[in-house]
Motif scaffolding. Sequence first.
Motif, mmCIF file in Angstrom:
data_model
loop_
_atom_site.group_PDB
_atom_site.id
_atom_site.type_symbol
_atom_site.label_atom_id
_atom_site.label_comp_id
_atom_site.label_asym_id
_atom_site.label_seq_id
_atom_site.Cartn_x
_atom_site.Cartn_y
_atom_site.Cartn_z
ATOM 1 N N VAL A 180 0.831 -1.207 0.000
ATOM 2 C CA VAL A 180 0.000 0.000 0.000
ATOM 3 C C VAL A 180 0.868 1.261 0.000
ATOM 4 O O VAL A 180 2.054 1.211 0.341
ATOM 5 C CB VAL A 180 -0.951 0.035 1.217
ATOM 6 N N ALA A 181 0.246 2.378 -0.380
ATOM 7 C CA ALA A 181 0.935 3.667 -0.347
ATOM 8 C C ALA A 181 1.441 3.930 1.067
ATOM 9 O O ALA A 181 0.787 3.587 2.046
ATOM 10 C CB ALA A 181 -0.013 4.770 -0.787
ATOM 11 N N GLY A 182 2.595 4.516 1.174
ATOM 12 C CA GLY A 182 3.190 4.786 2.484
ATOM 13 C C GLY A 182 4.189 3.729 2.897
ATOM 14 O O GLY A 182 4.933 3.930 3.855
ATOM 15 N N SER A 183 4.225 2.604 2.204
ATOM 16 C CA SER A 183 5.197 1.557 2.511
ATOM 17 C C SER A 183 6.582 1.996 2.043
ATOM 18 O O SER A 183 6.711 2.780 1.095
ATOM 19 C CB SER A 183 4.824 0.251 1.809
ATOM 20 N N THR A 184 7.597 1.482 2.705
ATOM 21 C CA THR A 184 8.982 1.755 2.322
ATOM 22 C C THR A 184 9.790 0.471 2.377
ATOM 23 O O THR A 184 9.391 -0.498 3.026
ATOM 24 C CB THR A 184 9.651 2.783 3.259
ATOM 25 N N CYS A 185 10.913 0.453 1.689
ATOM 26 C CA CYS A 185 11.902 -0.609 1.857
ATOM 27 C C CYS A 185 13.269 0.060 1.820
ATOM 28 O O CYS A 185 13.394 1.228 1.452
ATOM 29 C CB CYS A 185 11.758 -1.725 0.814
ATOM 30 N N VAL A 186 14.282 -0.657 2.241
ATOM 31 C CA VAL A 186 15.610 -0.065 2.336
ATOM 32 C C VAL A 186 16.588 -0.757 1.392
ATOM 33 O O VAL A 186 16.451 -1.930 1.079
ATOM 34 C CB VAL A 186 16.156 -0.093 3.782
ATOM 35 N N CYS A 187 17.552 0.026 0.976
ATOM 36 C CA CYS A 187 18.634 -0.468 0.134
ATOM 37 C C CYS A 187 19.821 -0.774 1.051
ATOM 38 O O CYS A 187 20.025 -0.091 2.059
ATOM 39 C CB CYS A 187 19.008 0.596 -0.895
ATOM 40 N N SER A 188 20.597 -1.764 0.706
ATOM 41 C CA SER A 188 21.770 -2.129 1.497
ATOM 42 C C SER A 188 22.780 -0.993 1.584
ATOM 43 O O SER A 188 23.629 -0.977 2.469
ATOM 44 C CB SER A 188 22.453 -3.359 0.895
ATOM 45 N N PHE A 189 22.687 -0.040 0.680
ATOM 46 C CA PHE A 189 23.622 1.088 0.677
ATOM 47 C C PHE A 189 23.093 2.273 1.474
ATOM 48 O O PHE A 189 23.632 3.375 1.399
ATOM 49 C CB PHE A 189 23.947 1.502 -0.761
ATOM 50 N N GLY A 190 22.013 2.079 2.229
ATOM 51 C CA GLY A 190 21.506 3.095 3.132
ATOM 52 C C GLY A 190 20.327 3.913 2.639
ATOM 53 O O GLY A 190 19.782 4.712 3.383
#
Length: 130
Positions: free
Chosen positions: A104-114
Motif C-alpha cells: 500500500v501507499a506509504g510503505s517503504t523498503c531499504v537499500c543495502s547502501f543506506g
Amino acid sequence: MGSLSVTTGALLQCSFGLAPTTLNILPMSRVTIEGRPAATIADMAPMVNIAPFGMCSSIANPTVAAATAAALGVLTPMPCVPAIAGSWIPTAPRTAIGGKPALVAGSTCVCSFGGVITITMPGALRTTAG
C-alpha cells in the motif's frame, strides 16, 4: 479506511537516487487493481520489480566510494543498481494477494547502501486495501 493500493507502474524514489523509477509487477497472482497487476510485499526484486534510480550518491555504495576516492574525496555519483535489504513495510495485513500481504501507499523498503525507497505515486487512484 485503508491506504491506496500499489500496482505496476507505481512511482518509486530512493533517498540516494537521482531519478525516480517505476515498480514493475509480474502478473503471476493474476490479481489486478484498476486494470493493472497488484503489488505485494514480495515485489522487491532488484532489476525485476525495482529498476535503477539513475545515479546513486550513497558513499556506502562501493562503486560510489571508489569513484569518490579516485576524485580525491569529491562525491562522485555512479550508476544505481538497487540492493534491497528487506521487504516492504508496513503493508495491508488483512488484504492478501496470492497469499502475501498487499503493498500500500506509504510503505517503504531499504537499500543495502543506506537508501530508503518510498512510493511517491501508488498506481491505484481509487482502490484501497486494509
